[in-house]
Design a protein around this motif. Sequence first.
Motif, PDB file in Angstrom:
ATOM      1  N   PHE A  82      -6.141  63.005  -4.776  1.00 11.67           N
ATOM      2  CA  PHE A  82      -6.395  63.474  -6.133  1.00 11.67           C
ATOM      3  C   PHE A  82      -7.540  64.475  -6.116  1.00 11.67           C
ATOM      4  O   PHE A  82      -8.705  64.110  -6.031  1.00 11.67           O
ATOM      5  CB  PHE A  82      -6.720  62.335  -7.106  1.00 11.67           C
ATOM      6  CG  PHE A  82      -6.553  62.770  -8.531  1.00 11.67           C
ATOM      7  CD1 PHE A  82      -5.298  62.856  -9.096  1.00 11.67           C
ATOM      8  CD2 PHE A  82      -7.645  63.140  -9.290  1.00 11.67           C
ATOM      9  CE1 PHE A  82      -5.130  63.302 -10.401  1.00 11.67           C
ATOM     10  CE2 PHE A  82      -7.499  63.584 -10.587  1.00 11.67           C
ATOM     11  CZ  PHE A  82      -6.226  63.653 -11.154  1.00 11.67           C
ATOM     12  N   GLY A  83      -7.175  65.741  -6.172  1.00  9.08           N
ATOM     13  CA  GLY A  83      -8.153  66.821  -6.185  1.00  9.08           C
ATOM     14  C   GLY A  83      -8.170  67.527  -7.528  1.00  9.08           C
ATOM     15  O   GLY A  83      -7.470  67.140  -8.470  1.00  9.08           O
ATOM     16  N   ASN A  84      -8.932  68.593  -7.598  1.00 13.15           N
ATOM     17  CA  ASN A  84      -9.067  69.341  -8.851  1.00 13.15           C
ATOM     18  C   ASN A  84      -7.734  69.906  -9.325  1.00 13.15           C
ATOM     19  O   ASN A  84      -7.442  69.871 -10.524  1.00 13.15           O
ATOM     20  CB  ASN A  84     -10.091  70.459  -8.675  1.00 13.15           C
ATOM     21  CG  ASN A  84     -11.487  69.931  -8.451  1.00 13.15           C
ATOM     22  OD1 ASN A  84     -11.673  68.855  -7.898  1.00 13.15           O
ATOM     23  ND2 ASN A  84     -12.483  70.685  -8.855  1.00 13.15           N
ATOM     24  N   ASP A  85      -6.939  70.427  -8.404  1.00 17.26           N
ATOM     25  CA  ASP A  85      -5.633  70.956  -8.795  1.00 17.26           C
ATOM     26  C   ASP A  85      -4.715  69.854  -9.300  1.00 17.26           C
ATOM     27  O   ASP A  85      -3.920  70.071 -10.216  1.00 17.26           O
ATOM     28  CB  ASP A  85      -4.980  71.707  -7.629  1.00 17.26           C
ATOM     29  CG  ASP A  85      -5.694  73.008  -7.302  1.00 17.26           C
ATOM     30  OD1 ASP A  85      -6.391  73.567  -8.184  1.00 17.26           O
ATOM     31  OD2 ASP A  85      -5.555  73.473  -6.150  1.00 17.26           O
ATOM     32  N   ASP A  86      -4.815  68.674  -8.708  1.00 17.30           N
ATOM     33  CA  ASP A  86      -4.023  67.538  -9.176  1.00 17.30           C
ATOM     34  C   ASP A  86      -4.419  67.166 -10.598  1.00 17.30           C
ATOM     35  O   ASP A  86      -3.565  66.826 -11.427  1.00 17.30           O
ATOM     36  CB  ASP A  86      -4.205  66.335  -8.249  1.00 17.30           C
ATOM     37  CG  ASP A  86      -3.708  66.612  -6.850  1.00 17.30           C
ATOM     38  OD1 ASP A  86      -2.570  67.093  -6.697  1.00 17.30           O
ATOM     39  OD2 ASP A  86      -4.474  66.348  -5.896  1.00 17.30           O
ATOM     40  N   ALA A  87      -5.707  67.240 -10.892  1.00 15.91           N
ATOM     41  CA  ALA A  87      -6.183  66.934 -12.253  1.00 15.91           C
ATOM     42  C   ALA A  87      -5.576  67.922 -13.246  1.00 15.91           C
ATOM     43  O   ALA A  87      -5.166  67.535 -14.347  1.00 15.91           O
ATOM     44  CB  ALA A  87      -7.703  66.980 -12.314  1.00 15.91           C
ATOM     45  N   TRP A  88      -5.532  69.190 -12.863  1.00 13.79           N
ATOM     46  CA  TRP A  88      -4.933  70.203 -13.738  1.00 13.79           C
ATOM     47  C   TRP A  88      -3.455  69.896 -13.976  1.00 13.79           C
ATOM     48  O   TRP A  88      -2.970  69.944 -15.108  1.00 13.79           O
ATOM     49  CB  TRP A  88      -5.099  71.602 -13.137  1.00 13.79           C
ATOM     50  CG  TRP A  88      -4.434  72.641 -13.963  1.00 13.79           C
ATOM     51  CD1 TRP A  88      -3.218  73.220 -13.748  1.00 13.79           C
ATOM     52  CD2 TRP A  88      -4.911  73.186 -15.201  1.00 13.79           C
ATOM     53  NE1 TRP A  88      -2.921  74.094 -14.758  1.00 13.79           N
ATOM     54  CE2 TRP A  88      -3.948  74.097 -15.659  1.00 13.79           C
ATOM     55  CE3 TRP A  88      -6.070  72.985 -15.936  1.00 13.79           C
ATOM     56  CZ2 TRP A  88      -4.100  74.813 -16.837  1.00 13.79           C
ATOM     57  CZ3 TRP A  88      -6.222  73.704 -17.116  1.00 13.79           C
ATOM     58  CH2 TRP A  88      -5.256  74.605 -17.554  1.00 13.79           C
ATOM     59  N   GLU A  89      -2.734  69.556 -12.901  1.00 15.35           N
ATOM     60  CA  GLU A  89      -1.301  69.264 -13.036  1.00 15.35           C
ATOM     61  C   GLU A  89      -1.065  68.032 -13.907  1.00 15.35           C
ATOM     62  O   GLU A  89      -0.213  68.053 -14.803  1.00 15.35           O
ATOM     63  CB  GLU A  89      -0.676  69.065 -11.657  1.00 15.35           C
ATOM     64  CG  GLU A  89      -0.534  70.357 -10.878  1.00 15.35           C
ATOM     65  CD  GLU A  89       0.070  70.133  -9.513  1.00 15.35           C
ATOM     66  OE1 GLU A  89       0.937  69.250  -9.372  1.00 15.35           O
ATOM     67  OE2 GLU A  89      -0.337  70.845  -8.582  1.00 15.35           O
TER      68      GLU A  89
END
Length: 156
Positions: free
Chosen positions: A20-27
């Motif tokens: 769970f990274g920053n891009d995952d949070a956006w998605e």
Amino acid sequence: MNDEVTLLEADERRLVLDRFGNDDAWELGSLLVSLARARGAAVTVGIRRGRQRLFHCALPGTSPDNDAWIDRKCRVVEHYAESSLLVGARFRAKGRTFESHSRLDPDLYAAHGGAFPLRLRGTGVVGAVAVSGLPQADDHALVVEALERFLEAAAR
């Protein structure tokens, strides 16, 4: 143990992430916003990893109160490493209320549905995803649905 607690525990065992990274949070946040818009739901969505806010969106019809609810529900996830609805259900199953028996300040903590732990396989809880604006069971269900879809997409 009651049926509600058993079902909520099963969701938590099932909805575990590999990363769970920053891009995952956006998605995930964008998925939640899309689901809410499709239903005409006035909600605020928040995603945190540790103390860092990675995603926040307040749809039309929400207010600063929704931000406060997200903060309070996420603190419950951080404290108990379980969803805010599960924590409240555990208290109710014992015939108690979270507000009077948790020994936590109800101005800072709310065991109402809508915040769910971001649990990484092999690591544990690293953050929380939360929705505020619907009845608590609906807030929780929206987060669970989004996590299910997010995990399905990640598995492809």
